[in-house]
Motif scaffolding. Structure first.
Motif, mmCIF file in Angstrom:
data_model
loop_
_atom_site.group_PDB
_atom_site.id
_atom_site.type_symbol
_atom_site.label_atom_id
_atom_site.label_comp_id
_atom_site.label_asym_id
_atom_site.label_seq_id
_atom_site.Cartn_x
_atom_site.Cartn_y
_atom_site.Cartn_z
ATOM 1 N N PRO A 150 0.827 -1.216 0.000
ATOM 2 C CA PRO A 150 0.000 0.000 0.000
ATOM 3 C C PRO A 150 0.857 1.261 0.000
ATOM 4 C CG PRO A 150 -0.834 -1.589 1.589
ATOM 5 C CD PRO A 150 0.487 -2.128 1.111
ATOM 6 N N GLU A 151 0.369 2.275 -0.681
ATOM 7 C CA GLU A 151 1.128 3.525 -0.788
ATOM 8 C C GLU A 151 1.449 4.106 0.578
ATOM 9 O OE1 GLU A 151 0.898 7.754 -3.256
ATOM 10 O OE2 GLU A 151 -0.660 6.219 -3.493
ATOM 11 N N ALA A 152 0.539 3.943 1.529
ATOM 12 C CA ALA A 152 0.756 4.487 2.866
ATOM 13 C C ALA A 152 1.941 3.847 3.570
ATOM 14 C CB ALA A 152 -0.508 4.299 3.708
ATOM 15 N N ASP A 153 2.283 2.613 3.201
ATOM 16 C CA ASP A 153 3.396 1.909 3.842
ATOM 17 C C ASP A 153 4.751 2.273 3.243
ATOM 18 O OD1 ASP A 153 1.945 0.426 5.707
ATOM 19 O OD2 ASP A 153 1.460 -1.116 4.227
ATOM 20 N N ARG A 154 4.750 2.768 2.004
ATOM 21 C CA ARG A 154 6.024 2.923 1.288
ATOM 22 C C ARG A 154 6.936 3.955 1.931
ATOM 23 N NH1 ARG A 154 2.999 3.157 -4.552
ATOM 24 N NH2 ARG A 154 1.859 1.178 -4.282
ATOM 25 N N LEU A 191 13.714 2.421 6.454
ATOM 26 C CA LEU A 191 14.048 1.122 7.032
ATOM 27 C C LEU A 191 14.858 0.287 6.033
ATOM 28 C CD1 LEU A 191 10.625 0.256 8.720
ATOM 29 C CD2 LEU A 191 12.725 1.043 9.856
ATOM 30 N N ILE A 192 14.444 0.299 4.760
ATOM 31 C CA ILE A 192 15.189 -0.420 3.723
ATOM 32 C C ILE A 192 16.584 0.151 3.604
ATOM 33 C CG2 ILE A 192 15.330 -0.874 1.239
ATOM 34 C CD1 ILE A 192 13.188 -2.569 2.457
ATOM 35 N N ARG A 205 6.006 -5.866 9.090
ATOM 36 C CA ARG A 205 5.017 -5.303 8.153
ATOM 37 C C ARG A 205 4.693 -6.284 7.043
ATOM 38 N NH1 ARG A 205 0.721 -4.374 7.134
ATOM 39 N NH2 ARG A 205 0.006 -2.873 5.580
ATOM 40 N N PHE A 206 5.717 -6.972 6.525
ATOM 41 C CA PHE A 206 5.444 -7.916 5.444
ATOM 42 C C PHE A 206 4.737 -9.172 5.964
ATOM 43 C CE2 PHE A 206 8.222 -5.285 2.861
ATOM 44 C CZ PHE A 206 7.609 -5.384 1.626
ATOM 45 N N GLU A 207 4.961 -9.528 7.207
ATOM 46 C CA GLU A 207 4.177 -10.622 7.808
ATOM 47 C C GLU A 207 2.687 -10.253 7.766
ATOM 48 O OE1 GLU A 207 4.876 -13.580 8.856
ATOM 49 O OE2 GLU A 207 6.792 -13.702 9.921
ATOM 50 N N ASP A 208 2.384 -9.015 8.115
ATOM 51 C CA ASP A 208 0.991 -8.569 8.091
ATOM 52 C C ASP A 208 0.432 -8.585 6.667
ATOM 53 O OD1 ASP A 208 1.079 -8.174 10.799
ATOM 54 O OD2 ASP A 208 1.425 -6.003 10.678
#
Length: 413
Positions: free
Chosen positions: A166-170, A176-177, A206-209
């Motif tokens: 989702p754009e909100a997560d980017r 973090l990346i 976040r990716f687990e979610d």
């Protein structure tokens, strides 16, 4: 400089460890390449800087990623202490980047169909749309930072939409990346590793979610496809799925950002080549490859020898680490005519910026397409693109494996 005055190990140390060497490694590469094409470094690994030798190492199945050594010892930790601090899927897990066959073959096959040239070409209209939207936002009354406002945003949006992030997560994932990829650098300090581990835990959570969401409600994106493969009991374990999607997301914008930033700086430094590309857009494909060659987003790649062998007369012992200097290979005069001259129409061997062999960059076609679109749309939209950094040139980040600018201020009109 003559052969008797060249100390290749000292030059290598400058490249790896000093701000000056990281900022401009190319003269040092040239000296190493010409006087010590392959050598055993006092740092414990063998180094190659010529195109042919790098190709040999990266393509020969007698080299691979191998098993990581007892890294904890160099930090004064025990194995248990190391595992407690750093053992996570995102930091210590075996993603595609660190796997050998047969696991690498199996996992790459599951992912590669999303990155074929034909698949990527179908994304071109969407890449154009994203790029045009970003260019439309440029404030033409003040300098624009191309890194923050374009070079980072385009690939991050493209890979985010492909995966279904989702754009909100980017925006939250971006720093973090950047922190997590510091583990790819040469001999990072312990505090850098600790920061990377903390970032990796947040990325993993976040990716687990996201994986759980796609398992419950699949959508039309790559993440849903990979979750489906896992659920069919095909070949991806949960940890493999997790490490793979994190790698795809991070690699999907980190190196392409550097391609666009480094490439535009090269064109600004060579206005004749900028003008040539502006006047002849048929050169876009060769221009992007030339910009990749000129100042590669990835400068070094490593392998481990599975058995004792020789490369061009240089002995490599079983288990020994080998470093291939991709940035040096891209300036090898045995392969590229007049290699220290930027030529957007250069036609010849592909640069080694995406590596070679079975670990050749999965996203190479996507990165090239994004680069072509960005440079084309920049030149279409603005008749003037000029430096806006004053007396102090744009600075490169304090890294050498991943080479990119901190910022790139320009004026457009």
């Amino acid at each position: 400089m003559n052969a008797t005055t060249v100390d290749p190990d000292a030059l290598l140390a400058e490249i790896l460890l000093t701000p000056e060497g990281k900022a401009d490694p190319y003269p040092r590469y040239a000296a190493i390449r010409e006087h010590a094409p392959g050598f055993s470094s006092a740092m414990g690994f063998v180094v190659f800087g010529r195109y042919e030798d790098c190709q040999t190492v990266l393509r020969d199945p007698r080299f691979g990623k191998g098993e990581p050594g007892a890294v904890w010892e160099q930090y004064g930790l025990t194995e248990d202490e190391w595992a407690e601090r750093f053992d996570s899927v995102a930091t210590n897990g075996r993603s595609l980047l660190g796997l050998d066959p047969p696991d690498h073959t199996r996992m790459r096959k599951l992912v590669s169909k999303a990155f074929t040239p034909r698949t990527v070409e179908r994304l071109r209209p969407e890449i154009v749309r994203i790029t045009d939207e970003l260019l439309h936002r440029f404030d033409l009354t003040a300098p624009v930072d191309v890194i923050a406002d374009l070079a980072l945003q385009v690939p991050m949006s493209v890979i985010g939409e492909m995966l279904g992030v989702p754009e909100a997560d980017r925006a939250a994932l971006r720093p973090l990346i950047r922190t997590a990829v510091a583990t790819l650098e040469f001999d990072p300090p312990l505090e850098v590793l600790e920061a990377a581990a903390a970032a990796a835990r947040s990325i993993t959570a976040r990716f687990e979610d996201l994986i759980a969401e796609r398992r419950a409600r699949p959508t039309d994106d790559l993440l849903s496809e990979l979750v489906h493969v896992e659920e069919e009991g095909d070949q991806l374990t949960h940890d493999e799925l997790l490490s793979t999607v994190i790698l795809i997301y991070g690699a999907g914008f980190e190196t392409t950002t550097n391609l666009i930033g480094n490439g535009l700086l090269a064109l600004l430094d060579h206005p004749d080549q900028m003008r040539r590309l502006r006047e002849d857009r048929s050169l876009l494909k060769t221009a992007v490859d030339e910009l990749l060659r000129w100042d590669s987003p990835v400068q070094l790649d490593g392998r481990q020898a599975f058995e004792g062998l020789e490369v061009n007369g240089v002995a490599v012992e079983a288990g020994q680490q080998v470093v291939t200097m991709l940035g040096s290979a891209n300036r090898d005069p045995r392969v590229f005519d007049d290699p220290d001259r930027l030529d957007v129409g250069r036609d010849g061997p592909a640069p080694m910026s995406f590596g070679s062999g079975i670990h050749y960059c999965l996203g190479a076609s996507l990165a090239r397409t994004e680069g072509q679109v960005v440079f084309e749309r920049l030149l279409d939209r603005f008749g003037v693109i000029e430096p806006a950094w004053g007396d102090e040139r744009p600075r490169y980040r304090d890294s050498i494996v991943l080479r990119g600018l901190e910022s790139l201020p320009v004026r457009c009109a």
